[in-house]
Scaffold this active site. Structure first.
Site: not given
Length: 354
Positions: A194, A297, A327
């Site tokens: 991320s 996502e 995610h």
């Protein structure tokens, strides 16, 4: 009154022009295809992923009931304790990396001369080495390496650049230092998820530009690559992203020009600057890189555009996607079958490039 109206219109026009031509960046729609390697395709989410989605819904219900002033502290504490490692054989040793707090993570029999820098996610405002121990322990095992997990400086207490600098400091230090003390590394890897995936991509480009020893390989899990909010899936996957959707739903209602200016003020970088939006940088000459993302996502198009642009520039970059996943579903290993599949793909990728 007429002069005031003209002044206001002129100011609005100036704001739009700066946002459109200076902050937005190039049109990346040419890199929406190909789609990447589709690993797990199903018409319906599995019962496992439904259970994960339900648990995330309960967390967000709790967040919404928490006073706004206390939400950041609640989320940081929750994330730090959400994915514990119960295996007593895993070692976690605190270390100071030239001023950056960190810990070495060592699976049993891991080769300490092989080193992997792990950069945690958390929207640049959450997370720590503790929050991602389930992933760092697994990376130590599958890479047969000592993992250096850094506690880089977070926003909003620190500017975005501070975290970027901490990653650079850690990489330089890790080249010549391991868990047993000074000494050269026999293999180097970088990985992140991320926001940490964003920092990973920013870092490997910087390493190339500095002429430093390149990592043998890098891995980015669901990285955000475009801080200009230009990817189509930010909106088209809003309803299918069980994690990011509830967190960022309100932002999708804000005009993009306002988001661009807000990102500029918040990050203290132009939103299209490669330091914060790696997709806008020079993507040639990168080390072997594996990117994994969920087709459900919001960040999947960030990943796809980055990979396709990098491949067009001649870099050995691969995108693997799974359907219906949350995610960074890899952190739900071993509960999710797809988490086990993704980890196995990472293991094969790293071992082939050792």
């Amino acid at each position: 009154m007429y002069e005031i109206i003209l002044s206001v219109l002129a100011l609005v026009a100036l704001v739009w022009v700066i946002g459109h031509f200076y902050l937005r960046g190039e049109d990346l729609s040419a890199f929406d295809l190909p789609a990447g390697e589709r690993r797990s395709i199903g018409t319906e989410p599995s019962e496992e992923i439904k259970a994960v989605a339900a648990s995330l819904g309960g967390i967000f219900d709790t967040v919404n009931q928490t006073p706004r002033r206390g939400r950041m502290a609640f989320l940081r504490d929750y994330l730090d304790n959400a994915f514990p490692v119960v295996d007593p054989a895993i070692q976690f040793n605190a270390v100071n990396v030239n001023g950056v707090p960190a810990e070495w993570v060592l699976a049993p029999n891991a080769d300490s001369s092989r080193r992997l820098l792990y950069i945690h996610g958390g929207a640049f405002a959450l997370g720590s080495p503790k929050s991602h121990r389930r992933l760092t322990a697994k990376f130590s095992e599958i890479a047969n390496a000592a993992v250096l997990a850094i506690d880089y400086r977070l926003m909003p207490e620190h500017p975005r650049q501070a975290g970027i600098e901490d990653c650079r400091t850690a990489y330089r230090w890790m080249l010549d230092n391991g868990p047993t003390g000074p000494g050269p590394a026999t293999a180097i890897f970088v990985a992140g998820d991320s926001a940490g995936g964003n920092l990973t991509l920013s870092l490997i480009a910087w390493v190339r530009d500095q002429g430093l020893r390149a990592p043998n390989a890098a891995v980015a899990l669901s990285p955000t690559t475009d801080s200009t909010f230009g990817s189509p899936s930010l909106r088209t996957n809003l309803g299918t992203d069980y994690m990011l959707g509830p967190m960022f739903k309100a932002l999708t209602r804000v005009p993009r020009i306002v988001l661009l200016w807000g990102a500029w003020l918040l990050n203290r970088h132009r939103p299209n600057h490669p330091a914060v939006s790696p997709v806008f940088g020079d993507l040639s000459g990168l080390p072997p890189l594996l990117v994994q993302a969920s087709e459900a996502e919001m960040l999947v198009d960030d990943c796809r555009r980055y990979v396709n642009k990098a491949v067009a520039a001649g870099s050995p970059v691969t995108l693997q996607t799974w359907s219906h996943m949350v995610h960074v579903w890899q952190i739900f290993y071993p509960e999710l079958e797809e988490g086990r599949e993704a980890i196995e793909e990472i293991r094969k990728f790293l071992q082939a490039r050792s």
